[in-house]
Design a protein around this motif. Sequence first.
Motif, PDB file in Angstrom:
ATOM      1  N   LEU A   1       0.807  -1.225   0.000  1.00  0.00           N
ATOM      2  CA  LEU A   1       0.000   0.000   0.000  1.00  0.00           C
ATOM      3  C   LEU A   1       0.842   1.279   0.000  1.00  0.00           C
ATOM      4  O   LEU A   1       1.660   1.521   0.886  1.00  0.00           O
ATOM      5  CB  LEU A   1      -0.912  -0.007   1.218  1.00  0.00           C
ATOM      6  CG  LEU A   1      -1.876  -1.176   1.200  1.00  0.00           C
ATOM      7  CD1 LEU A   1      -2.506  -1.355   2.556  1.00  0.00           C
ATOM      8  CD2 LEU A   1      -2.913  -0.964   0.138  1.00  0.00           C
TER       9      LEU A   1
ATOM     10  N   ALA B   1      -0.045   4.087   0.567  1.00  0.00           N
ATOM     11  CA  ALA B   1      -0.408   5.020   1.638  1.00  0.00           C
ATOM     12  C   ALA B   1       0.615   5.017   2.752  1.00  0.00           C
ATOM     13  O   ALA B   1       0.867   6.027   3.401  1.00  0.00           O
ATOM     14  CB  ALA B   1      -1.765   4.645   2.191  1.00  0.00           C
ATOM     15  N   PHE B   2       1.244   3.853   2.933  1.00  0.00           N
ATOM     16  CA  PHE B   2       2.194   3.762   4.043  1.00  0.00           C
ATOM     17  C   PHE B   2       3.452   4.585   3.804  1.00  0.00           C
ATOM     18  O   PHE B   2       4.250   4.764   4.696  1.00  0.00           O
ATOM     19  CB  PHE B   2       2.566   2.302   4.278  1.00  0.00           C
ATOM     20  CG  PHE B   2       1.443   1.521   4.863  1.00  0.00           C
ATOM     21  CD1 PHE B   2       1.128   1.646   6.201  1.00  0.00           C
ATOM     22  CD2 PHE B   2       0.666   0.715   4.074  1.00  0.00           C
ATOM     23  CE1 PHE B   2       0.076   0.944   6.742  1.00  0.00           C
ATOM     24  CE2 PHE B   2      -0.394   0.020   4.607  1.00  0.00           C
ATOM     25  CZ  PHE B   2      -0.691   0.132   5.937  1.00  0.00           C
TER      26      PHE B   2
ATOM     27  N   CYS C   1      -6.925   0.734   7.000  1.00  0.00           N
ATOM     28  CA  CYS C   1      -6.630  -0.356   6.065  1.00  0.00           C
ATOM     29  C   CYS C   1      -6.902  -1.707   6.722  1.00  0.00           C
ATOM     30  O   CYS C   1      -7.443  -2.616   6.091  1.00  0.00           O
ATOM     31  CB  CYS C   1      -5.188  -0.274   5.580  1.00  0.00           C
ATOM     32  SG  CYS C   1      -4.931   1.134   4.478  1.00  0.00           S
TER      33      CYS C   1
ATOM     34  N   LEU D   1      -4.651   5.748   9.011  1.00  0.00           N
ATOM     35  CA  LEU D   1      -4.770   5.047   7.739  1.00  0.00           C
ATOM     36  C   LEU D   1      -4.416   3.571   7.904  1.00  0.00           C
ATOM     37  O   LEU D   1      -5.060   2.720   7.293  1.00  0.00           O
ATOM     38  CB  LEU D   1      -3.858   5.685   6.693  1.00  0.00           C
ATOM     39  CG  LEU D   1      -4.443   6.839   5.887  1.00  0.00           C
ATOM     40  CD1 LEU D   1      -3.540   7.157   4.721  1.00  0.00           C
ATOM     41  CD2 LEU D   1      -5.834   6.512   5.389  1.00  0.00           C
ATOM     42  N   VAL D   2      -3.417   3.316   8.729  1.00  0.00           N
ATOM     43  CA  VAL D   2      -3.068   1.916   8.982  1.00  0.00           C
ATOM     44  C   VAL D   2      -4.273   1.195   9.593  1.00  0.00           C
ATOM     45  O   VAL D   2      -4.672   0.115   9.153  1.00  0.00           O
ATOM     46  CB  VAL D   2      -1.850   1.823   9.926  1.00  0.00           C
ATOM     47  CG1 VAL D   2      -1.589   0.379  10.306  1.00  0.00           C
ATOM     48  CG2 VAL D   2      -0.631   2.421   9.255  1.00  0.00           C
TER      49      VAL D   2
ATOM     50  N   LEU E   1       3.584   7.497   3.676  1.00  0.00           N
ATOM     51  CA  LEU E   1       3.509   8.710   4.488  1.00  0.00           C
ATOM     52  C   LEU E   1       4.004   8.481   5.914  1.00  0.00           C
ATOM     53  O   LEU E   1       4.288   9.415   6.640  1.00  0.00           O
ATOM     54  CB  LEU E   1       2.068   9.202   4.512  1.00  0.00           C
ATOM     55  CG  LEU E   1       1.590   9.712   3.164  1.00  0.00           C
ATOM     56  CD1 LEU E   1       0.069   9.746   3.120  1.00  0.00           C
ATOM     57  CD2 LEU E   1       2.163  11.080   2.881  1.00  0.00           C
ATOM     58  N   ALA E   2       4.093   7.225   6.283  1.00  0.00           N
ATOM     59  CA  ALA E   2       4.433   6.921   7.674  1.00  0.00           C
ATOM     60  C   ALA E   2       5.826   7.379   8.122  1.00  0.00           C
ATOM     61  O   ALA E   2       5.989   7.759   9.278  1.00  0.00           O
ATOM     62  CB  ALA E   2       4.266   5.435   7.923  1.00  0.00           C
TER      63      ALA E   2
ATOM     64  N   MET F   1      -2.746  10.989  11.077  1.00  0.00           N
ATOM     65  CA  MET F   1      -3.388  10.506   9.855  1.00  0.00           C
ATOM     66  C   MET F   1      -2.757   9.202   9.397  1.00  0.00           C
ATOM     67  O   MET F   1      -3.462   8.255   9.030  1.00  0.00           O
ATOM     68  CB  MET F   1      -3.269  11.588   8.788  1.00  0.00           C
ATOM     69  CG  MET F   1      -3.819  11.230   7.444  1.00  0.00           C
ATOM     70  SD  MET F   1      -2.588  10.461   6.399  1.00  0.00           S
ATOM     71  CE  MET F   1      -1.634  11.865   5.894  1.00  0.00           C
ATOM     72  N   ALA F   2      -1.429   9.135   9.439  1.00  0.00           N
ATOM     73  CA  ALA F   2      -0.749   7.929   8.952  1.00  0.00           C
ATOM     74  C   ALA F   2      -1.160   6.713   9.775  1.00  0.00           C
ATOM     75  O   ALA F   2      -1.505   5.661   9.225  1.00  0.00           O
ATOM     76  CB  ALA F   2       0.763   8.132   9.013  1.00  0.00           C
TER      77      ALA F   2
END
Lengths: 502, 583
Positions: free
Chosen positions: A13, A15-16, B114, B110-111, A18-19, B106-107
């Motif tokens: 993903l 999206a990760f 998901c 999101l985890v 951004l972590a 936010m991060a």
Amino acid sequence: MHPPRPPRRPRLLTAFLLAPLLTGCFAATGDAGAAAGGKDAARLRVALAFPPAENLSPYGADATILSRLGVTEGLTALDANGAAVPALASSWRREDDRTWRFTLREAVFQDGTEVTPAAVVTALTRAGRAAPAPAALSGVTLTARAQGATGVRITTTDPDPVLPLRLTSPSLAVLAPKAYGGKGAVDPVGTATGPFTLTAVTGTTSAALDRFDDYWGGRAQASGIDARFIADGTARANALRTGQIDLAEAIPVSQAAALDAGSRRETATTRTTSLLLNTESGTFKDAALRAAARAAVDTGALAEGVYEGHADPGAGIYGPAVTWAGGKRLTPTGRAKAKKPDGAPVTLATYDNRPELPEAAQVLKQQLEKAGFTVQLEVREYSRLESDALAGKFDAFVGARNSLLDTGDPVSLLASDFTCDGGYNLALLCDKDVDRAVERARTVADTSERQDAALAAEAVILATDAVVPLVHQRVVTGVADTVGGVLLDPYERTLVGTGTRR
Amino acid sequence: MGSRGGALLWRAAPAAALVCGIGLLPWLSHTDPALTVLKARSADRDPDPEALAAVRTRLGLEEGPSVLLGRWLGGLWHGDAGRSWISGTEVAPAVGQALGASLLLMAVSLVVACCTAAAVCARTLHLGARRRLHGRIPGGSLSAVLAALPEFLTASVLATVVGVRLGWLPALGWYGPQWTVLPALALGLPAGAVLGRLLDDRLPAAFAEPWASAATARGLPGRNIARQALRRCVPGLLPNLGLFAVGLTGGAVAVEQIFDIPGLGRTTLQAALAQDLPVLQAAALALVALAAVTTAAARLAVGRLVGTALRDGALHTLHRPLHTLHGRPSTVRRILPLAYGILLLGVIAAGFPRDPLALDTTTRLRPPSTTHPFGTDALGRDMLARVAHGALDTLLLALAVSALALVAGVLLGLLPRLSGPLVDTVNAVPPVLAALLVTALWRGGGATPVVAVAVVAWVPLAAHTSALLRQERATLHLAATRALGAGRWYLLRRGILPAVLPPVVRHGLLRLPGVALALASLGFLGLGAQPPSPEWGLLLAENQPYAERAPWAVLAPAAVLALLGALAVTATGRAGARVGGAR
């Protein structure tokens, strides 16, 4: 056609991605976090309700934070009875109508320099020049001059019988000359005179303070303070319940029941919640209908039902926290006779910044409707409501107001809220008798006589039924069992002092 | 090249309009910034003319909005975002810090989202990989309930139960990894439920594609098939995931307050109320930039996942007549929405004869009993009566907003080039700011709250539509229809809309409870339902402080909202099945 591709490994993903921003995204722990581990048991952990709005500038509301944490002091202080008592000034006397002479005590600033008349003059002069001027100085021009080694002479352009009271205001605190060195803001870090000295301020989230060992009033028992600014009332209560905090300011009524009885300390405050009726236009222009509204209100139901007993039923403009008012109060005379409202329409406005107010307004709505009014509520955030309220767009307004304002002087509230020229006249009251009574009180210099005159004016104002005092709120401070010596103050100016410890 | 430049310009235009809009806000809304700034500094301060004049001179307000805006933009050019009007401190470091905290929150959220989404579609994936989906009803009720959970409710419950009562995790603060768990759960659960629901909506069709049966026949492990099915469906959701990311960064106000997190949501809320324009502008710009980055990342990811197929038009439509997937709608499938509907109607009917406004402070916060089946609220009002009487207001308003948002979302979503930049910008605007801007521009009386919410609510639907459209355009059957000489309208009407509309409508309904809550959150402006109205969003908001002492007072409205969400989702699933069956 494309040749068939070899199967690609699934990309995890996106999206990760951004972590990795992880580091540096937490609040600076400062000393507050370290102390949570309990390294130094004698440091106090305090949760304050109002984050600094102006970088802890002493000229606005942040001044209260400084004075509550025992950082700053002025020449005088307020005692429990609302009288001025010595602080940095050990004594004072009135030389003539416009001149007062203050004698300083021996004290040192937290930067090691002495408190000299020149330093006091600088502090007061800078306060007078602040824009906007501190509320305690609005409409007042004062000139300070050094007199010998320990004297400060203060002259006002108009006679000011309450100058010592005025100087108790936290915004007239005395800081070392170093604080005023910079071009812009005044810097209270390490420049004040109180028992605690600011060492670090982290934005609007926390502040760290150490004990000031050379304090003139003796060494404080706590070795320092870790202050956190937690705006949400529930969060403050939770912080206390989980032991992250020793002292939590202003626990909301809805959360008070969640605390142990032992850690709830109630203090009557000078804050009065009142119903203000628009005397200029609409339904309540008619004094008889105002009388009907007053008769319809059951303040006991509000104090018990909405404030859960953390308030006293409305007694007058000044509540029980104003100790001198209790015995001397006059009964209003010459009130209008109530008449039947016959469904007269009323718009009742209030704000939701204090959660109890919309509830109180809903109870009031029912009480007024029972008496025969037709009520519509208007609830907004305070800054969206104020101008409309001052312009008289509502028939009635429910609001909480500190009855002693910034100066501790009982008359200034009456002048600003109920006279024709008042700057905060939500009832739009303009009544000759009221103006005369307030003006009379304004000129009295003697503390006790001034209080009598203020109460006489209060009775005249109440007689117009422009204001119906609803409740006098008590503030609940959350105090952990291990903590002692907390300074609970009806004027909300002190909290931590030399004797506060855990 | 020219069109590219135009596109770039159009991309920058909404952001520029936003910054200018913020710069003009006080002048448009006729709210004196000197007054709001003074009040933000000191709530007790009387607004006497001298104090206001002093503030005005300090801030240079006399010079008018254009000069102020020009100066701010000029400073921005040199990397100086100005100084806060309230505190006088520099804006850039303060906003940067808040943004950092919010990005981290936010991060982690999101985890969580998901994981939640994975849990929601785990069953479908499991069954689909083993080709046992046939005839199964997709779930949905539970995820719809989760999606309807108001963040602040989850947050308060987690803080009091896990944080305070059990003491497992810190109840407030933002000092290290363990502090992120509870807030991220509160934010991630509902977001993940929505995403999971949308994903679960498409998976069965992916498993029904020819490659899947071929792969099974070839003996590929189910794990691989499931992975490929995910890869097939995820691109349609990535834009929405991006929207969630940006939305959570700027709009997590309630959670930030409850857990005392120094994030961007609180910063913008305070700045918006006080009209602290430099802070507001800087925060909005940061969020818009974040939105641009997220969109680019989502686009890149879509390209990675299905890029070649998109380019070559080699996809199958994921919209298949549903009866081929599920067979005849099963009995459970038909009964479920009916049961929810009856339950909801039953609650409303039971509460309707009761008085929702009669308050009696002597019976406040009473637990459920025979006289008050749902208990009483903080003023002793009967919760059953309030829930029942609030239904009509809530449903009418929320449905109106949802319908408006749906129409706008689908229409704009069908024009991705036009709406793309708009979607990014509007989504990046914190809801409070959007409401302030709308009320400043639109003085329409009763319709204002509807517009103020609809103006943001269309965004996820448009993003969803665009994403589906992009995939649908690349399908073989459309290429074939096109080759047969079908016109654009025909394609739209017969090919695209039937494939795009049903999932987007279900998406819109899934967000219905959220819309009701958004309506209630406008109360601070004096918009929308005013107390003592029993509108559901308002019920939740006014009982929130009592969530620990009187959980029933928040659970009752939350439960009916969740019921509404479940009803909407299962009912549309059923309607879809019927349409599918008729084809």
